[in-house]
Structure formats: structure tokens, C-alpha cells
Design an enzyme around this catalytic site. Structure first.
Site: not given
Ligand SMILES: C[S@@+](CC[C@H](N)C(=O)[O-])C[C@H]1O[C@@H](n2cnc3c(N)ncnc32)[C@H](O)[C@@H]1O
Length: 227
Positions: A51, A76, A125, A161
Site C-alpha cells: 500500500e 509512507d 495526493d 475521491d
């Protein structure tokens, strides 16, 4: 009051499922576990899912609970975010979860050809000023990099989104030779009702950012290709 960043960074250092290589070393080509993740980090030979931009690591941890027959690595640059997922995995005794702190621009340092079978890009992002796709980790530019360390026909899933991420991928991916296998601009209004139940269960996993966007009434988009 919740824990501060320094406490979370200190706690990460105590966990055997967290890898935080020195950033300068990584910029110079350094790595950890390259070609050896399954054996060294997980002590098995199971396939590995990444991920990328995992934030608190919700997909990493939830997928690991659902699929003990696979290994999962959340990546991350912000260790105090994935502290949450690393702590949960530690507390639950999930042996198939690890977290790697690095910039995704250097992710190819860490994996050998064919080492990764699947990637999730969750609420990345959008980078709306990045016309060339050199910063947007869902772009065809990044897919070509991921291909270097993925198994043939390895899957890349995007959940977002962002209409911009969705539109860019729909245009750029096929142009670069990445066929879109599945897409939907409304995961909960459409996609979950027409996919197999086990995949609908995976789509129902909600990340921190996803929860926020849903509360604001935004629709969630999904795309998948293979490399
Ligand atoms: C919008 S957040 C989404 C986090 C999580 N996937 C979620 O849905 O809640 C984007 C995440 O990507 C990470 N990120 C952004 N650019 C990155 C980069 N170049 N390398 C590593 N991590 C990055 C950020 O630190 C942040 O945690």
C-alpha cells in the site's frame, strides 16, 4: 491527549515490523530486505502486496486480517502516521504486516524484479499541477516504475475521491499500454454491487481520508490495471 510525533517515532523503533532506513542512504541507492522481504520480514514465501502512501495503514492492516496467506507492506514517508497501523498489527499479533518509511520516488530501491504481486494506491495526493505525472503516484510514469519490481500481470488498484486522479488515469493509462480492467466513479453506489462478495468486502475497507471525504458527501472512485 493523544501521543505526539516524537513518542510515535520512538515507539516505531521498538517494533520489529517497522523499517525506517536512513533517508540519505536511500537517496544514495540504499535499501533494506531487497529481494528478501518474504523471508526476512515475514519468514515465509507468501506473495506481497504494497500500500503506497498508506497513511495510518488501514488497507494494509485490514487486508492482512482478511488474507493471512499473503504479506502486506505499508509504505509512507510519515512514520507517525503508520505508527497507528504498526501498533495495531503488533497488538493483534499479525505476522504478515510490515511498514516501510521511505519516499515513493525511491520505492524501486527496495524490491527486486517480480518481488511484488499487487499494489494499492489509496487516496493519493492528486498533484493537480503535475501535468507530466512525475509527482502523482497513480500516473503511468509511476506504473512503469512499479512494473520493474512487480510480477507479470501484477495488479494495481487505485481508490480515490479525486475526479482529477480518475480522469488522468483513464486518459494516461491506456495511452501508455496499461489497459483499464475495472473502473467506477462511485464505489458504493455502483461497484460494490456488481463485484464478487470477497472483493466487495475489500472495497468496504475505509481509510482515514476516505472517512473524511465520505462525511463531506464525496463519491469514491476506483480503477484497476495490471502491469
Ligand atoms: C492523502 S494521504 C492518504 C493516506 C491514506 N492512504 C488514507 O487514505 O488515509 C497521502 C499519504 O501519502 C503520503 N505521501 C505523499 N507523497 C508521498 C511520497 N512521495 N512518498 C511517501 N509517502 C507519500 C503522505 O505522507 C500521506 O500519508
Amino acid at each position: 491527549m493523544g501521543k505526539g510525533k516524537h513518542e510515535k517515532w520512538a515507539f516505531n523503533k521498538t517494533l520489529s515490523n517497522v523499517y525506517e532506513p536512513d533517508i540519505k542512504g536511500v537517496v544514495g541507492g540504499g535499501s533494506v530486505n531487497k529481494g528478501m522481504w518474504a523471508e526476512r520480514a515475514f519468514g515465509n514465501d507468501q506473495p506481497i502486496t504494497l500500500e503506497l502512501g498508506c497513511g495510518k495503514g488501514e488497507y494494509t492492516v485490514a487486508l492482512a486480517r482478511l488474507h493471512p496467506e499473503r504479506n502486506f507492506i505499508g509504505v509512507d514517508i510519515k512514520g507517525h502516521r503508520f505508527w497507528r497501523g504498526a501498533k495495531t498489527a503488533h497488538e493483534e499479533g499479525l505476522k504478515n504486516v510490515a511498514f516501510l518509511r521511505t519516499r515513493i520516488e525511491f520505492v524501486q530501491n527496495f524490491f527486486s524484479a517480480g518481488e511484488i504481486s499487487e499494489i494499492w494506491l489509496t487516496f493519493s495526493d492528486p498533484q493537480p499541477k503535475d501535468q507530466k505525472g512525475t509527482k502523482r503516484i497513480t500516473s503511468a510514469v509511476f506504473l512503469k516504475r512499479y512494473r520493474d519490481f512487480m510480477q507479470p500481470h501484477g495488479l494495481v488498484h487505485v481508490k480515490s475521491d479525486s475526479p482529477w486522479i480518475y480522469a488522468c488515469a483513464q486518459e494516461d493509462w491506456p495511452e501508455a499500454g496499461f489497459a483499464i480492467e475495472e473502473s467506477s466513479d462511485d464505489v458504493y453506489g455502483d461497484l460494490v454491487h456488481r463485484v464478487p462478495a470477497d472483493f466487495a468486502e475489500v472495497l468496504h475497507i475505509k481509510t482515514f481520508y476516505e472517512q473524511m471525504w465520505l462525511e463531506q458527501g464525496r463519491k469514491i472512485h476506483y480503477l484497476r490495471t495490471h502491469v
